[in-house]
Design a protein around this motif. Structure first.
Motif, PDB file in Angstrom:
ATOM      1  N   ASN A   1       0.865  -1.186   0.000  1.00  0.00           N
ATOM      2  CA  ASN A   1       0.000   0.000   0.000  1.00  0.00           C
ATOM      3  C   ASN A   1       0.905   1.240   0.000  1.00  0.00           C
ATOM      4  OD1 ASN A   1      -2.431   1.472   0.145  1.00  0.00           O
ATOM      5  ND2 ASN A   1      -2.333   1.580   2.378  1.00  0.00           N
ATOM      6  N   PRO A   2       1.580   1.479  -1.153  1.00  0.00           N
ATOM      7  CA  PRO A   2       2.659   2.479  -1.171  1.00  0.00           C
ATOM      8  C   PRO A   2       2.190   3.923  -1.052  1.00  0.00           C
ATOM      9  CG  PRO A   2       2.292   1.599  -3.372  1.00  0.00           C
ATOM     10  CD  PRO A   2       1.446   0.788  -2.441  1.00  0.00           C
ATOM     11  N   ARG A   3       0.954   4.213  -1.399  1.00  0.00           N
ATOM     12  CA  ARG A   3       0.460   5.593  -1.342  1.00  0.00           C
ATOM     13  C   ARG A   3      -0.855   5.627  -0.555  1.00  0.00           C
ATOM     14  NH1 ARG A   3       1.589   8.104  -7.410  1.00  0.00           N
ATOM     15  NH2 ARG A   3       3.869   7.838  -7.366  1.00  0.00           N
ATOM     16  N   PRO A   4      -0.747   5.434   0.740  1.00  0.00           N
ATOM     17  CA  PRO A   4      -1.984   5.375   1.543  1.00  0.00           C
ATOM     18  C   PRO A   4      -2.652   6.733   1.653  1.00  0.00           C
ATOM     19  CG  PRO A   4      -0.065   5.395   2.968  1.00  0.00           C
ATOM     20  CD  PRO A   4       0.462   5.290   1.570  1.00  0.00           C
ATOM     21  N   HIS A   5      -3.968   6.680   1.772  1.00  0.00           N
ATOM     22  CA  HIS A   5      -4.726   7.898   2.049  1.00  0.00           C
ATOM     23  C   HIS A   5      -4.596   8.238   3.531  1.00  0.00           C
ATOM     24  CE1 HIS A   5      -6.494   6.603  -1.772  1.00  0.00           C
ATOM     25  NE2 HIS A   5      -6.936   7.835  -1.929  1.00  0.00           N
ATOM     26  N   GLY A   6      -4.727   9.498   3.840  1.00  0.00           N
ATOM     27  CA  GLY A   6      -4.654   9.936   5.232  1.00  0.00           C
ATOM     28  C   GLY A   6      -5.811  10.840   5.578  1.00  0.00           C
ATOM     29  N   MET A   7      -5.909  11.144   6.849  1.00  0.00           N
ATOM     30  CA  MET A   7      -6.958  12.028   7.345  1.00  0.00           C
ATOM     31  C   MET A   7      -6.303  13.242   7.984  1.00  0.00           C
ATOM     32  SD  MET A   7      -9.796  11.132  10.221  1.00  0.00           S
ATOM     33  CE  MET A   7     -10.356  12.405  11.366  1.00  0.00           C
ATOM     34  N   PRO A   8      -6.731  14.455   7.602  1.00  0.00           N
ATOM     35  CA  PRO A   8      -6.083  15.648   8.150  1.00  0.00           C
ATOM     36  C   PRO A   8      -6.468  15.868   9.615  1.00  0.00           C
ATOM     37  CG  PRO A   8      -7.990  16.282   6.847  1.00  0.00           C
ATOM     38  CD  PRO A   8      -7.815  14.794   6.671  1.00  0.00           C
ATOM     39  N   PRO A   9      -5.657  16.620  10.350  1.00  0.00           N
ATOM     40  CA  PRO A   9      -6.001  16.947  11.735  1.00  0.00           C
ATOM     41  C   PRO A   9      -7.079  18.024  11.782  1.00  0.00           C
ATOM     42  CG  PRO A   9      -3.934  17.998  11.134  1.00  0.00           C
ATOM     43  CD  PRO A   9      -4.330  17.135   9.962  1.00  0.00           C
ATOM     44  N   PHE A  10      -7.903  17.960  12.815  1.00  0.00           N
ATOM     45  CA  PHE A  10      -8.985  18.941  12.977  1.00  0.00           C
ATOM     46  C   PHE A  10      -8.844  19.736  14.275  1.00  0.00           C
ATOM     47  CE2 PHE A  10     -10.791  16.029   9.904  1.00  0.00           C
ATOM     48  CZ  PHE A  10     -11.502  16.867   9.050  1.00  0.00           C
ATOM     49  N   MET A  11      -7.678  19.667  14.922  1.00  0.00           N
ATOM     50  CA  MET A  11      -7.543  20.311  16.226  1.00  0.00           C
ATOM     51  C   MET A  11      -7.726  21.825  16.146  1.00  0.00           C
ATOM     52  SD  MET A  11      -3.522  20.440  17.268  1.00  0.00           S
ATOM     53  CE  MET A  11      -3.236  18.690  17.190  1.00  0.00           C
ATOM     54  N   HIS A  12      -7.415  22.427  14.995  1.00  0.00           N
ATOM     55  CA  HIS A  12      -7.522  23.872  14.879  1.00  0.00           C
ATOM     56  C   HIS A  12      -8.820  24.320  14.224  1.00  0.00           C
ATOM     57  CE1 HIS A  12      -3.475  24.240  16.319  1.00  0.00           C
ATOM     58  NE2 HIS A  12      -2.977  23.564  15.297  1.00  0.00           N
ATOM     59  N   SER A  13      -9.517  23.405  13.559  1.00  0.00           N
ATOM     60  CA  SER A  13     -10.722  23.805  12.833  1.00  0.00           C
ATOM     61  C   SER A  13     -12.015  23.434  13.553  1.00  0.00           C
ATOM     62  CB  SER A  13     -10.723  23.188  11.434  1.00  0.00           C
ATOM     63  OG  SER A  13     -10.585  21.776  11.497  1.00  0.00           O
TER      64      SER A  13
END
Length: 427
Positions: free
Chosen positions: A377-389
């Motif tokens: 799985n060389p290019r996995p998807h990610g989830m952005p951080p929401f701590m500031h939004s």
């Protein structure tokens, strides 16, 4: 009166002496004297290659490499509830590494938790698990480490609070919680199962995270693989013997192997500390060893998960959470939490979402969720951080909504849970 006090003092002194002798004896169990002269360290290419593989299996590089530093040169801080411990330099530098160590001294460190100079090692170095590693495998790892380029890098002094920074405290801890030992093959099990047990219980040291710990940091006796909260890292390693958490008993073997090898499978994905384990260690193991580990984990006696009381979120919280979800989450995870195969995990029916312990969900929402990049799985998807939004109330609401929508049966998440996670986000 004076004579009574003298007798009492003498009795106390005797009791202390007996206790100290007992602690000393327990700390010397199974410790044969080191040989006066060790056999030469093997430099055979096949031995070094095997040692490198075993070092991968033990994930030695993760702890013994500081961020941005030379591999195996140490210096990384291991944070514990008692203070910080700094990993040692494993390169063959004479002054700052293991250049002057013998293979027997290295074996003693793994098997008995004792350094070259005889000092007791802190169990942040997982010798309670590595004690099961065979001498042959220990020698191969040592040969590999001795083949590395030496790096001059002294290890920083540990920063531990009193009395945890004393050898006396370590001696008592070891007397209470550690016995050296080997892992005997179980005659009623297959060779594959026994190999998996050796890797999981020994080099893999899976129980070090996936087992609850007592107030002194020792894994709780009889509770192996029942799930553990890593208090300073603020991640929860789910139970490996529970269908409600991370048990693999009901999984097809191929799905379990895929999760260990690539970090993703049709049934789950890894994140947090486990993502680093897959990235640095498990993806490099052979198919045979991964199948052995999965076979052993699938065969763990399963806990009888009793129904838990569920504190459902209010209608007002559900409505607010649905709005936040539609704005920030639905594009990737689907309007009904169905996810996107091969990209974003489903949230409906996801046991990581429904688990009683919510610290991981809070952590991912605050700081983002990232799969390991692996060959499978060389290019996995990610989830952005929401701590500031997102504020605490919106975070609690959307997590409560996700845990209660689409048939999910999780309890609500309160704002205090998010607030605590926000306070601890730096660890």
């Amino acid at each position: 009166m004076t004579s009574r006090l003298a007798l009492w003092g003498a009795g106390l002194a005797c009791a202390v002496a007996v206790a100290a002798a007992g602690v000393w004896a327990l700390n010397r169990l199974d410790e044969a004297p080191l040989p006066a002269q060790d056999a030469p360290v093997s430099s055979a290419p096949e031995t070094i290659a095997r040692g490198e593989y075993l070092a991968r299996a033990g994930n030695c590089i993760s702890c013994h490499t500081s961020p941005g530093g030379a591999a195996f040169a140490g210096g990384r801080a291991i944070d514990t509830p008692f203070g910080s411990i700094y990993a040692s330099n494993l390169t063959p530098h004479d002054a700052t590494g293991i250049g002057r160590w013998t293979s027997s001294e290295f074996w003693r460190a793994l098997h008995n938790g004792r350094s070259r100079d005889g000092r007791l090692l802190y169990p942040a170095f997982p010798y309670p698990n590595y004690t099961r590693v065979t001498r042959e495998d220990s020698d191969a790892i040592f040969s590999y480490l001795r083949s590395l380029a030496p790096v001059e890098q002294p290890s920083p002094a540990h920063a531990l609070r009193f009395p945890y920074n004393t050898q006396a405290a370590l001696a008592v801890w070891r007397a209470l919680f550690f016995r050296p030992g080997v892992l005997d093959a179980q005659p009623g099990q297959t060779d594959e199962w026994n190999r998996g047990a050796y890797l999981v219980q020994g080099l893999g040291h899976c129980a070090a995270c996936h087992t609850p710990r007592n107030a002194l940091g020792a894994t709780r006796e009889g509770a192996a693989f029942q799930g553990g909260l890593m208090p300073v890292q603020n991640w929860y390693a789910p139970a490996l013997n529970s269908a409600r958490e991370a048990g693999l008993a009901a999984w097809p073997l191929e799905d379990a192997v895929a999760l260990l090898k690539t970090g993703v499978s049709p049934r789950a994905a890894v994140s947090g500390p486990m993502a680093e384990v897959v990235f640095r260690s498990l993806q490099y193991l052979s198919e045979e060893d991964l199948r052995a580990m999965a076979t052993y984990l699938r065969g763990l006696p399963q806990a009888q998960d009793a129904p838990l009381p569920v504190a459902r979120p209010s209608q007002k919280v559900m409505e607010r959470g649905e709005q936040v979800y539609a704005q920030h989450c639905a594009q990737c995870h689907g309007r009904q939490g169905e996810g996107s195969a091969g990209a974003f995990p489903a949230l409906a029916g996801n046991r990581a979402v429904e688990m009683p312990e919510t610290v991981n969900l809070v952590r991912v929402l605050l700081q983002g969720g990232y799969l390991p990049a692996t060959q499978g799985n060389p290019r996995p998807h990610g989830m952005p951080p929401f701590m500031h939004s997102l504020g605490d109330e919106d975070m609690a609401a959307v997590l409560s909504y996700i845990r209660a929508a689409w048939g999910n049966q999780g309890s609500r998440v309160d704002t205090i849970d998010v607030h605590r996670g926000r306070e601890r986000r730096g660890h």
